[in-house]
Design a protein around this motif. Structure first.
Motif, PDB file in Angstrom:
ATOM      1  N   ALA A  65       1.053  -1.192   0.063  1.00 43.87           N
ATOM      2  CA  ALA A  65      -0.017  -0.272  -0.324  1.00 43.87           C
ATOM      3  C   ALA A  65       0.776   1.127   0.041  1.00 43.87           C
ATOM      4  CB  ALA A  65      -1.104  -0.087   1.133  1.00 43.87           C
ATOM      5  N   ILE A  69      -5.835   2.402   2.794  1.00 42.78           N
ATOM      6  CA  ILE A  69      -6.129   0.857   2.928  1.00 42.78           C
ATOM      7  C   ILE A  69      -7.613   1.469   3.732  1.00 42.78           C
ATOM      8  CG2 ILE A  69      -5.918  -1.019   4.158  1.00 42.78           C
ATOM      9  CD1 ILE A  69      -2.451  -0.566   4.062  1.00 42.78           C
ATOM     10  N   VAL A  99       0.572   6.244   5.358  1.00 47.90           N
ATOM     11  CA  VAL A  99      -0.403   5.541   3.902  1.00 47.90           C
ATOM     12  C   VAL A  99      -2.134   5.913   5.275  1.00 47.90           C
ATOM     13  CG1 VAL A  99      -1.703   3.717   3.835  1.00 47.90           C
ATOM     14  CG2 VAL A  99       0.569   3.725   3.027  1.00 47.90           C
ATOM     15  N   VAL A 148      -7.322  -2.008  -1.541  1.00 54.96           N
ATOM     16  CA  VAL A 148      -5.750  -1.283  -1.037  1.00 54.96           C
ATOM     17  C   VAL A 148      -5.620   0.071  -2.635  1.00 54.96           C
ATOM     18  CG1 VAL A 148      -3.228  -1.797  -0.812  1.00 54.96           C
ATOM     19  CG2 VAL A 148      -4.607  -3.144   0.025  1.00 54.96           C
ATOM     20  N   ASP A 149      -5.275   1.259  -2.205  1.00 53.68           N
ATOM     21  CA  ASP A 149      -4.916   1.971  -2.629  1.00 53.68           C
ATOM     22  C   ASP A 149      -5.502   1.708  -4.139  1.00 53.68           C
ATOM     23  OD1 ASP A 149      -2.937   2.794  -1.461  1.00 53.68           O
ATOM     24  OD2 ASP A 149      -1.383   1.506  -2.789  1.00 53.68           O
TER      25      ASP A 149
END
Length: 420
Positions: A65, A69, A99, A148-149
């Protein structure tokens, strides 16, 4: 003329050498767009060769990531030294690296999540919200998925519970596709907003708004590739229909359609299965029950595995009503105890998947009962392709003929197991 022939010979030889070199070169590694994932209870004969394990997949997704997330989870149940501990550590490490992390959890199960939530809320870039589905619809947030992303998704039966990684049999899927992930993200964002603004009339209005992109749906699936490079089509589906973004596919009709399309063999593995409404308004849940019985009446070989947790009444009586029919066989699984001794709420078949013939599969987060499709937050992936079907058939058939299952006989009474 002689020189010309010699030149041609050299040219042809060079071409042949090039062909040999290309044929002998290592083939580029394929990054599959669709991958079956399995949790294997320790000290059992489960574990399909070549199928990745849940913890390893979660860790790989988290470590990769870069921006965001998002996790929708029924609850968080960690235990020091358990298989979930490094997963939560990895999430915290990525958050500290910048993140953005969002956890969306169910309110009614917060007592199991409290310790982990208190830890997560102390970390910069991690935000936790709690969805009061009990007040909104009378259900729960039962989904288990991670985005994720905006590029890949994990969805499946495994809760964010240490037991789900080493003490329970679970099935999930990892899907790498930006539009597929964006569709899941739209559902997550809707529920994230609902957690902050739990007003059902306003949420119903919000659900009518069109999304700013074309979501992946049953009518407009995406094309992916499995581990072997073979193409397949896939789409996500969500529950409950009253609280999903406009335009995305609902789970129940998609599942019924898949059962109706079965022509030869239908394999179903789910923890519990009943048409008797145990939560919500009392009565009979018709759609999936009728689809199963109709498949059997068409001559489809319907094979069902449930967990021994399904032996409680009136569910046991319902399962016998299926087992008495021609072309339907019901088995229940009973896993051996852990070498560690008794573990509460563990050592069980918790998977929720189905395979129609050798082409279509469903992998979900909900058991098969009215509430899971009508007043509870759940999510799933439907895929059409030989690769996923072959993998799940292998997992199912290994269990079907293995030492942990017993055929349910309508004339016998069975004692449900201790769960805690």
């Amino acid at each position: 003329m002689h020189m010309q022939r010699k030149t041609w010979s050299i040219t042809i030889a060079g071409l042949l050498w090039g062909v040999v070199c290309v044929a002998g070169a290592a083939r580029p590694e394929i990054t599959p767009g669709f991958q079956i994932v399995e949790s294997v209870p320790e000290a059992t004969n489960y574990g399909a060769p070549g199928v990745p394990r849940t913890q390893a997949v979660w860790l790989d997704m988290i470590h990769s990531a870069h921006k965001r997330i998002d996790v929708a989870a029924f609850y968080l149940a960690n235990k020091p030294g358990s298989a979930l501990a490094p997963v939560l550590d990895a999430v915290i490490a990525r958050a500290r690296d910048g993140v953005k992390v969002r956890f969306l959890l169910d309110r009614t199960f917060m007592k199991y999540s409290r310790d982990s939530v208190d830890r997560l809320r102390k970390v910069k870039n991690i935000e936790v919200r709690v969805l009061p589905m009990d007040a909104l619809t009378g259900g729960v947030l039962h989904a288990k998925y991670m985005v994720v992303d905006g590029r890949e998704v994990f969805v499946g039966s495994a809760n964010w519970d240490w037991r789900a990684l080493t003490q329970i049999h679970e099935i999930g899927a990892r899907i790498r596709n930006a539009r597929f992930a964006r569709t899941f993200e739209a559902s997550f964002d809707f529920d994230w907003h609902a957690a902050a603004h739990p007003d059902m009339p306003k949420l119903a209005k919000r659900a009518e708004r069109s999304l700013p992109f074309a979501p992946v749906t049953a009518a407009d699936p995406v094309t992916l590739h499995d581990n072997s490079g073979e193409a397949l089509s896939a789409f996500p589906a969500f529950s409950p229909p009253s609280l999903i973004p406009h335009g995305v596919s609902a789970e129940q009709p998609a599942l019924v359609r898949m059962i109706h399309d079965a022509r030869h063999v239908l394999r179903v593995q789910v923890m519990t299965l009943t048409a008797i409404r145990q939560y919500g308004p009392k009565g009979w849940w018709t759609p999936v029950d009728a689809a199963l019985r109709d498949a059997a009446a068409r001559g489809v070989d319907v094979r069902i595995i449930v967990a021994d947790w399904a032996l409680r009444e009136p569910m046991q009586a319902y399962l016998k009503s299926l087992a008495v029919l021609p072309h339907i066989t019901v088995k229940f699984s009973h896993l051996p105890p852990s070498p560690q001794g008794f573990i509460d709420y563990a050592r069980v078949e918790h998977a929720k998947y189905a395979v129609a013939d050798d082409r279509s599969v469903y992998i979900g987060t909900g058991n098969w009962g009215w509430s899971y499709f009508n007043n509870t937050v759940d999510a799933s992936v439907f895929a059409h392709g030989a690769g996923p079907a072959k993998t799940l058939i292998g997992i199912f058939d290994h269990d079907w003929s293995g030492p942990y299952v017993t055929t349910l006989e309508p004339g016998k009474d069975y004692k449900p197991p201790r769960t805690h």
